[in-house]
Each structure stands twice: as structure tokens, then as C-alpha cells.
Design a protein around this motif. Structure first.
Motif, PDB file in Angstrom:
ATOM      1  N   ALA A 204       4.368   9.965   7.689  1.00 15.88           N
ATOM      2  CA  ALA A 204       5.134   9.528   8.849  1.00 15.88           C
ATOM      3  C   ALA A 204       5.275  10.684   9.828  1.00 15.88           C
ATOM      4  O   ALA A 204       5.254  11.856   9.447  1.00 15.88           O
ATOM      5  CB  ALA A 204       6.510   9.024   8.423  1.00 15.88           C
ATOM      6  N   LEU A 215      11.138   7.554  14.989  1.00 11.55           N
ATOM      7  CA  LEU A 215       9.995   7.362  14.094  1.00 11.55           C
ATOM      8  C   LEU A 215       8.830   6.891  14.947  1.00 11.55           C
ATOM      9  O   LEU A 215       8.932   5.878  15.638  1.00 11.55           O
ATOM     10  CB  LEU A 215      10.325   6.309  13.033  1.00 11.55           C
ATOM     11  N   SER A 219       3.586   5.444  11.820  1.00  8.96           N
ATOM     12  CA  SER A 219       4.221   5.957  10.603  1.00  8.96           C
ATOM     13  C   SER A 219       4.165   4.906   9.498  1.00  8.96           C
ATOM     14  O   SER A 219       4.350   3.714   9.744  1.00  8.96           O
ATOM     15  CB  SER A 219       5.673   6.339  10.884  1.00  8.96           C
ATOM     16  N   GLN A 220       3.918   5.373   8.277  1.00 13.95           N
ATOM     17  CA  GLN A 220       3.832   4.480   7.123  1.00 13.95           C
ATOM     18  C   GLN A 220       5.184   4.452   6.398  1.00 13.95           C
ATOM     19  O   GLN A 220       5.789   5.496   6.166  1.00 13.95           O
ATOM     20  CB  GLN A 220       2.735   4.959   6.168  1.00 13.95           C
ATOM     21  N   LEU A 221       5.641   3.252   6.042  1.00 11.45           N
ATOM     22  CA  LEU A 221       6.925   3.074   5.381  1.00 11.45           C
ATOM     23  C   LEU A 221       6.732   2.395   4.035  1.00 11.45           C
ATOM     24  O   LEU A 221       5.856   1.536   3.878  1.00 11.45           O
ATOM     25  CB  LEU A 221       7.870   2.221   6.242  1.00 11.45           C
ATOM     26  N   SER A 222       7.582   2.752   3.086  1.00 14.68           N
ATOM     27  CA  SER A 222       7.541   2.111   1.771  1.00 14.68           C
ATOM     28  C   SER A 222       7.915   0.642   1.884  1.00 14.68           C
ATOM     29  O   SER A 222       8.857   0.278   2.589  1.00 14.68           O
ATOM     30  CB  SER A 222       8.499   2.830   0.820  1.00 14.68           C
ATOM     31  N   ASN A 225      12.336  -0.812  -1.484  1.00 15.87           N
ATOM     32  CA  ASN A 225      13.550  -0.055  -1.190  1.00 15.87           C
ATOM     33  C   ASN A 225      14.441  -0.050  -2.429  1.00 15.87           C
ATOM     34  O   ASN A 225      14.807  -1.107  -2.946  1.00 15.87           O
ATOM     35  CB  ASN A 225      14.314  -0.693  -0.022  1.00 15.87           C
ATOM     36  N   LYS A 237      14.391  -3.015   8.130  1.00 15.41           N
ATOM     37  CA  LYS A 237      12.942  -3.204   7.987  1.00 15.41           C
ATOM     38  C   LYS A 237      12.571  -4.683   8.123  1.00 15.41           C
ATOM     39  O   LYS A 237      11.579  -5.034   8.774  1.00 15.41           O
ATOM     40  CB  LYS A 237      12.462  -2.666   6.633  1.00 15.41           C
ATOM     41  N   TYR A 252       1.870  -0.886   1.853  1.00 15.00           N
ATOM     42  CA  TYR A 252       2.943  -0.274   2.632  1.00 15.00           C
ATOM     43  C   TYR A 252       3.091  -0.965   3.984  1.00 15.00           C
ATOM     44  O   TYR A 252       2.349  -1.899   4.320  1.00 15.00           O
ATOM     45  CB  TYR A 252       2.694   1.232   2.814  1.00 15.00           C
ATOM     46  N   MET A 270      14.005   5.365   5.493  1.00 15.74           N
ATOM     47  CA  MET A 270      13.142   4.253   5.878  1.00 15.74           C
ATOM     48  C   MET A 270      11.716   4.472   5.392  1.00 15.74           C
ATOM     49  O   MET A 270      11.046   3.547   4.945  1.00 15.74           O
ATOM     50  CB  MET A 270      13.150   4.064   7.398  1.00 15.74           C
ATOM     51  N   VAL A 271      11.250   5.707   5.485  1.00 17.93           N
ATOM     52  CA  VAL A 271       9.882   6.016   5.054  1.00 17.93           C
ATOM     53  C   VAL A 271       9.765   5.944   3.529  1.00 17.93           C
ATOM     54  O   VAL A 271       8.888   5.260   2.991  1.00 17.93           O
ATOM     55  CB  VAL A 271       9.466   7.422   5.545  1.00 17.93           C
TER      56      VAL A 271
END
Length: 310
Positions: A204, A215, A219-222, A225, A237, A252, A270-271
Motif C-alpha cells: 500500500a 490511502l 493500494s492493496q487491502l486485506s 478483517n 471497506k 485481496y 485497513m490494509v
């Protein structure tokens, strides 16, 4: 070096939610912010019956992009009666006209087109304008005058609580007089808008701004959670997914545009999808943590190794 500005705001009935008149010192422009339920009072304001540009704003609620509309008219007070019947989303209008008679129909059409372009570039609001209006032809001197007018409109709008023309990421202003220090402060500003975070094969990018933390797009986010991330992050999200601001890609999620959040830690959560320290997670291009920069700023130590002056 940035130059300070003074903006005067007059509260017509001594309330911050009522009609407000704003002007920038030594500027011929003027602004009136009027709640939708007070439109009938604009007839007593001659400033609203001149050629002008105007912006309709939806109240900002939650994390969704609010709606806005940018238009022009030779008599905004009359035009707004039509919008009151046909446009449901807005709750306040901000009108920009001139104290003199030098703002013509051609000028306000030029301003309308420019403001729509800048608002689309800033991407903070969802514009209700179908297309970018055609830019009217103006002499070079008039175009330069309108460029200054637009810059003043940007400052006044932000002061009134509508940063619709402000880029999410802007290099922090430098207020040093020594040329060497200016260079170092500029580099520091660049490092704060070029931060990276890598975790669990996710990458990210982000930036520290006066408003919080951005952000960046891509950017890559999981997708997952954990409980430590908190329900707010998961709901945020889901909302961004529903709005198309996040897209699903394999295992992702990927940001489809820049997103402003409250802090570097919230961005890191968030990431990663789990509890994280933002200052410890975000790294500059030269390998320093955001915490190291913040600690040196607090202690007065120059972040690039230059001894602090006493």
C-alpha cells in the motif's frame, strides 16, 4: 514562500448555520452561503442577483462522497427556485459574484467550466453535472484574472467548510527563508507524501496531509478483517466496495481511487485487516519510519540529518 490571506465572514443572524457573507481582503469577489430553507431571503441580497457561479452542496454524512452541483447564472436567486423544485439532494448553496460590475456572462461561464474541471480532479465530491460545461473564450488578461478568481474561490470555499477544489494530496507549504533549509523542508514534505506499507504480500502507498492520511489509489487491502481491526473498518471497506471505490482482485481488495482517512494507524489497519501502529508501519522511500520523522519533528531535530538551529 506562501503568503498569508485574511478572510472575513459575516454571520447575518449571528449563527454559523444561517446565511454567511464571505470576502477575501483586497478581492473584488464575494460569496454568500445560504441554507436551502432560507432561499426566500436571498431576494434581499443584491449580491445574489448578479452574474455569478454557484455550488449546490449535499450535507456530508458518513464516509460516502457527498453530492455537489456547479452552475452559473446572470441571476442566481431566480435560478435557485428551479433547482429547489427539480434537485432534491442539496441543502446549501454558495454563490460567488463580484462587488463591481466587471464579472460578465462570459466570465461566469468560464468560471463554471474551470470549477467543474478542478472539482473532478480533486474528486472529493460526486458531481451532479452531466458534462464539463464549454469554456467561453476570453482575452488572455481576462483568463489570468479568472485564474486568480478561482484560487480565491478555492480558499473561501474551504473556509466555509467545502474543500471541493482541494487536492487530497498537496506538498506541505514551505515557510523557510534560507535556501538550504527550504530544500530540506521540501524533501521532508515529499517523504511524507510517498509512504509505503508492506504486510502479508500486500503493498500500500499513502501520504500524510493536513486533514489526516490518504490511502493512495492502487493500494492493496486485506479481504479478511480480524476482531482487533474493529467493526468500523470492516463496515468502511464494505461501503467503499458498494460505491466502487474498492474493487475485488483475487485474494485481496484494491483501492480504485485515493481515500482520505483519519490517521496513519487507521490506514494501516485497513490494509492489514488487523490492529497496527501506523507510525511504525509506514516507511519512507529512504527507509525511515513515520514515527522516526514524527519524533524528530517533536524534538526539533532535522529529519535529514541537519543539526537543529538554536
Amino acid at each position: 514562500m506562501p503568503i498569508g490571506k485574511s478572510i472575513r465572514v459575516y454571520l447575518a443572524d449571528s449563527t454559523v448555520t444561517g446565511i454567511r457573507y464571505a470576502e477575501l481582503v483586497n478581492w473584488t469577489g464575494q460569496a454568500i452561503a445560504c441554507p436551502r430553507n432560507r432561499l426566500g431571503e436571498l431576494s434581499s441580497w443584491p449580491e445574489a442577483s448578479k452574474p455569478a457561479v454557484y455550488l449546490l452542496f449535499e450535507a456530508r454524512l458518513g464516509d460516502s462522497k457527498p453530492l455537489a452541483y456547479i452552475g452559473e447564472s446572470e441571476n442566481v436567486a431566480e435560478r435557485l427556485t428551479t433547482h429547489d423544485r427539480k434537485k432534491e439532494f442539496w441543502n446549501e448553496v454558495v454563490i460567488f459574484s463580484s462587488k463591481d460590475e466587471n464579472l460578465t456572462k462570459a466570465h461566469v461561464k468560464y468560471l463554471e467550466s474551470t470549477l467543474v474541471t478542478l472539482a473532478n480532479q480533486a474528486d472529493r465530491y460526486e458531481l451532479e453535472n452531466g458534462n464539463t460545461p464549454t469554456e467561453s473564450s476570453l482575452p488572455r488578461a481576462d483568463r489570468d484574472a479568472m485564474a486568480e478568481f478561482v484560487e480565491n474561490v478555492r480558499m473561501v470555499l474551504g473556509t466555509l467548510g467545502y474543500p471541493i477544489l482541494e487536492p487530497l494530496i498537496r506538498l506541505l507549504p514551505v515557510a523557510k527563508t534560507d535556501s538550504t533549509e527550504t530544500t530540506e523542508e521540501t524533501l521532508k514534505g515529499k517523504s511524507l507524501i510517498d509512504l509505503n506499507f508492506r504486510v502479508n504480500n500486500l503493498t500500500a502507498c499513502g501520504a500524510v496531509t493536513d486533514e489526516g492520511f490518504v490511502l493512495k489509489k492502487g493500494s492493496q487491502l486485506s479481504r479478511v478483517n480480524t476482531d482487533s481491526a474493529g467493526m468500523k473498518v470492516a463496515k468502511h471497506k464494505d461501503q467503499l466496495l458498494a460505491e466502487g471505490r474498492i474493487i475485488s482482485e483475487g485474494d485481496y481488495l484494491v483501492l480504485n481511487e485515493d481515500v482520505l482517512v483519519s490517521s496513519s494507524s487507521y490506514a494501516a489497519v485497513m490494509v492489514a485487516g488487523t490492529s497496527r501502529s501506523g507510525p511504525q508501519s509506514w516507511i519512507t522511500s529512504d527507509g525511515r519510519t513515520l514515527k522516526a520523522i514524527e519524533d524528530m519533528a517533536v524534538s526539533g531535530v532535522q529529519p535529514l540529518g541537519k543539526p537543529a538551529q538554536t
